[in-house]
Design an enzyme around this catalytic site. Structure first.
Site, PDB file in Angstrom:
ATOM      1  N   SER A 138       3.074 -39.191   4.806  1.00 54.19           N
ATOM      2  CA  SER A 138       2.547 -37.894   5.231  1.00 54.19           C
ATOM      3  C   SER A 138       1.055 -38.039   5.516  1.00 54.19           C
ATOM      4  O   SER A 138       0.682 -38.890   6.332  1.00 54.19           O
ATOM      5  CB  SER A 138       2.829 -36.822   4.165  1.00 54.19           C
ATOM      6  OG  SER A 138       2.500 -35.531   4.659  1.00 54.19           O
ATOM      7  N   THR A 139       0.192 -37.300   4.831  1.00 57.97           N
ATOM      8  CA  THR A 139      -1.238 -37.338   5.113  1.00 57.97           C
ATOM      9  C   THR A 139      -1.789 -38.755   4.987  1.00 57.97           C
ATOM     10  O   THR A 139      -1.629 -39.405   3.962  1.00 57.97           O
ATOM     11  CB  THR A 139      -2.004 -36.413   4.152  1.00 57.97           C
ATOM     12  OG1 THR A 139      -1.416 -35.116   4.181  1.00 57.97           O
ATOM     13  CG2 THR A 139      -3.467 -36.319   4.538  1.00 57.97           C
TER      14      THR A 139
ATOM     15  N   HIS B 286       5.502 -37.060   8.527  1.00 62.69           N
ATOM     16  CA  HIS B 286       5.417 -35.612   8.702  1.00 62.69           C
ATOM     17  C   HIS B 286       4.515 -35.286   9.888  1.00 62.69           C
ATOM     18  O   HIS B 286       3.320 -35.571   9.873  1.00 62.69           O
ATOM     19  CB  HIS B 286       4.862 -34.943   7.447  1.00 62.69           C
ATOM     20  CG  HIS B 286       5.743 -35.091   6.250  1.00 62.69           C
ATOM     21  ND1 HIS B 286       5.269 -35.025   4.958  1.00 62.69           N
ATOM     22  CD2 HIS B 286       7.085 -35.299   6.136  1.00 62.69           C
ATOM     23  CE1 HIS B 286       6.273 -35.173   4.106  1.00 62.69           C
ATOM     24  NE2 HIS B 286       7.378 -35.357   4.801  1.00 62.69           N
TER      25      HIS B 286
ATOM     26  N   MET C 218       0.619 -36.069   0.437  1.00 69.15           N
ATOM     27  CA  MET C 218       0.586 -35.046  -0.594  1.00 69.15           C
ATOM     28  C   MET C 218       1.998 -34.583  -0.922  1.00 69.15           C
ATOM     29  O   MET C 218       2.866 -34.538  -0.060  1.00 69.15           O
ATOM     30  CB  MET C 218      -0.255 -33.851  -0.113  1.00 69.15           C
ATOM     31  CG  MET C 218      -0.301 -32.662  -1.066  1.00 69.15           C
ATOM     32  SD  MET C 218      -1.075 -33.050  -2.646  1.00 69.15           S
ATOM     33  CE  MET C 218      -2.824 -32.991  -2.191  1.00 69.15           C
TER      34      MET C 218
ATOM     35  N   ASP D  59       7.765 -35.368  -1.428  1.00 66.91           N
ATOM     36  CA  ASP D  59       8.852 -35.719  -0.511  1.00 66.91           C
ATOM     37  C   ASP D  59       9.044 -37.227  -0.472  1.00 66.91           C
ATOM     38  O   ASP D  59       8.091 -37.986  -0.267  1.00 66.91           O
ATOM     39  CB  ASP D  59       8.544 -35.193   0.900  1.00 66.91           C
ATOM     40  CG  ASP D  59       9.704 -35.387   1.861  1.00 66.91           C
ATOM     41  OD1 ASP D  59      10.855 -35.414   1.390  1.00 66.91           O
ATOM     42  OD2 ASP D  59       9.455 -35.502   3.082  1.00 66.91           O
TER      43      ASP D  59
END
Length: 347
Positions: free
Chosen positions: A162-163, A188, A281, A284
């Protein structure tokens, strides 16, 4: 009880209407404090020195100096968490390359629901950015084996992030040879951006990279990136592995979801899989990675020191989902080493 320290935000955008709207909406959140705004990047540089914000929101297309050039100037001397606001995928990826933590797509429509969704997403990403590690220079990339010593069939590699993941994924897959088993990835990211991201990776990797389409085959030398707003799952038939790419409800807060991908890999590939969970973050992918490990897969989690946000891999590590926790720059070599080990064992 001491009050929670607010996140100090500086807004940089050449539109006075947009600056005022953002300031009003962000200030309404009790965890944020808008300490100022800037109409261009030169003004922003002065405001940063004066106000010392925790997070910057940054438009890309601005007069005098665009946001990309501004980031390239800012990050080496005054590293600061930056969330870019852009309607163009190419600008967003160039901003991430220049050091931005994340991006939010500007609403294309002016309906109240679109603006509300945009503001809510921006608030979440500002909060995430405030915890990010920025300005760290990674050590020189180790030189892993450039080729497998064993020919591995019937294997699949699954990656979730993600991030901070756009650069982390590139670091992991960039130098993997064309003999690498097929790779399936969830990063994501919204629609349109995922296609652009796949195209950028394809230009920079030895393996071929594409955005997922339903029923794509998972083959050696091929990387498949989940399409925005579509869950990616692994399936199998007499010919081998393939993917299903379908819209669905959010799982673990996301669509595409890393958990959805990892759970399918655990079920379909079992011990013939490697699972890798990178920076991001939330949680998931953590439960899905644990499911993969329970089904015999080899699992890797990125370590805290090399993560932009040590969230998803931290949860995975804490629940016992990680076989080995590694610095980002060691993951490629570890993949090759593991594949060679099992390949030579099967000879």
């Amino acid at each position: 009880m001491r009050p929670m320290k607010k996140i100090r935000v500086l807004i940089v955008d050449d539109s006075i209407v947009f600056r005022e709207t953002l300031s009003q909406k962000l200030s309404a959140n009790p965890q944020l404090e808008v300490v100022g705004s800037a109409a261009d990047t030169f003004d922003a540089m002065e405001k940063i020195k004066q106000l010392r914000p925790d997070v910057l929101t940054l438009d890309v297309e601005m007069p005098k100096m665009n946001g990309i050039d501004f980031l390239k100037k800012l990050m080496p001397t005054d590293p600061l968490p930056v969330v870019v606001v852009s309607s163009l995928p190419i600008n967003a990826f160039e901003a991430l390359d220049a050091g931005a933590v994340d991006f939010v797509r500007k609403p294309s429509a002016k309906s109240s629901s679109d603006i509300t969704d945009f503001i809510n997403e921006l608030i979440v990403k500002i909060k995430i950015a405030s915890t990010a590690h920025v300005g760290k220079k990674l050590s020189a990339i180790p030189q892993p084996a450039t080729q497998f010593t064993a020919d591995i069939d019937n294997m699949v590699i699954a990656i979730g992030a993600s991030t901070g993941g756009t650069e982390a994924i590139l670091s992991v897959i960039k130098d993997l040879p064309v003999t690498t088993p097929g790779i399936v990835i969830v990063q994501h990211m919204p629609p349109v951006f995922t296609k652009m991201y796949a195209q950028r990776l394809d230009k920079n990797c030895i393996m071929s990279v594409k955005e997922a389409e339903n029923l794509d085959r998972v083959e050696k030398g091929k990387v498949i990136i989940a399409a925005g707003e579509n869950h990616l799952t692994l399936a199998r038939d007499a010919r081998g592995f393939y993917v299903k790419s379908r819209p669905g409800q959010k799982v673990s807060g996301h669509c595409p979801s890393v958990d959805v991908l990892f759970d399918s890999v655990a079920s379909i590939a079992g011990s013939n899989a490697i699972g890798i969970l990178l920076t991001g973050m939330g949680a998931d992918g953590a439960k899905g990675l644990l499911n993969m490990r329970k089904n015999g897969a080899y699992t890797i989690g990125q370590n805290k020191e090399s993560c932009v946000v040590y969230g998803m891999p931290m949860v995975a590590y804490n629940i016992g989902a990680v076989t080995k926790q590694l610095p980002l720059l060691d993951i490629t070599g570890d993949i090759i080493g593991y594949m060679n080990k099992i390949g030579n064992t099967k000879k």
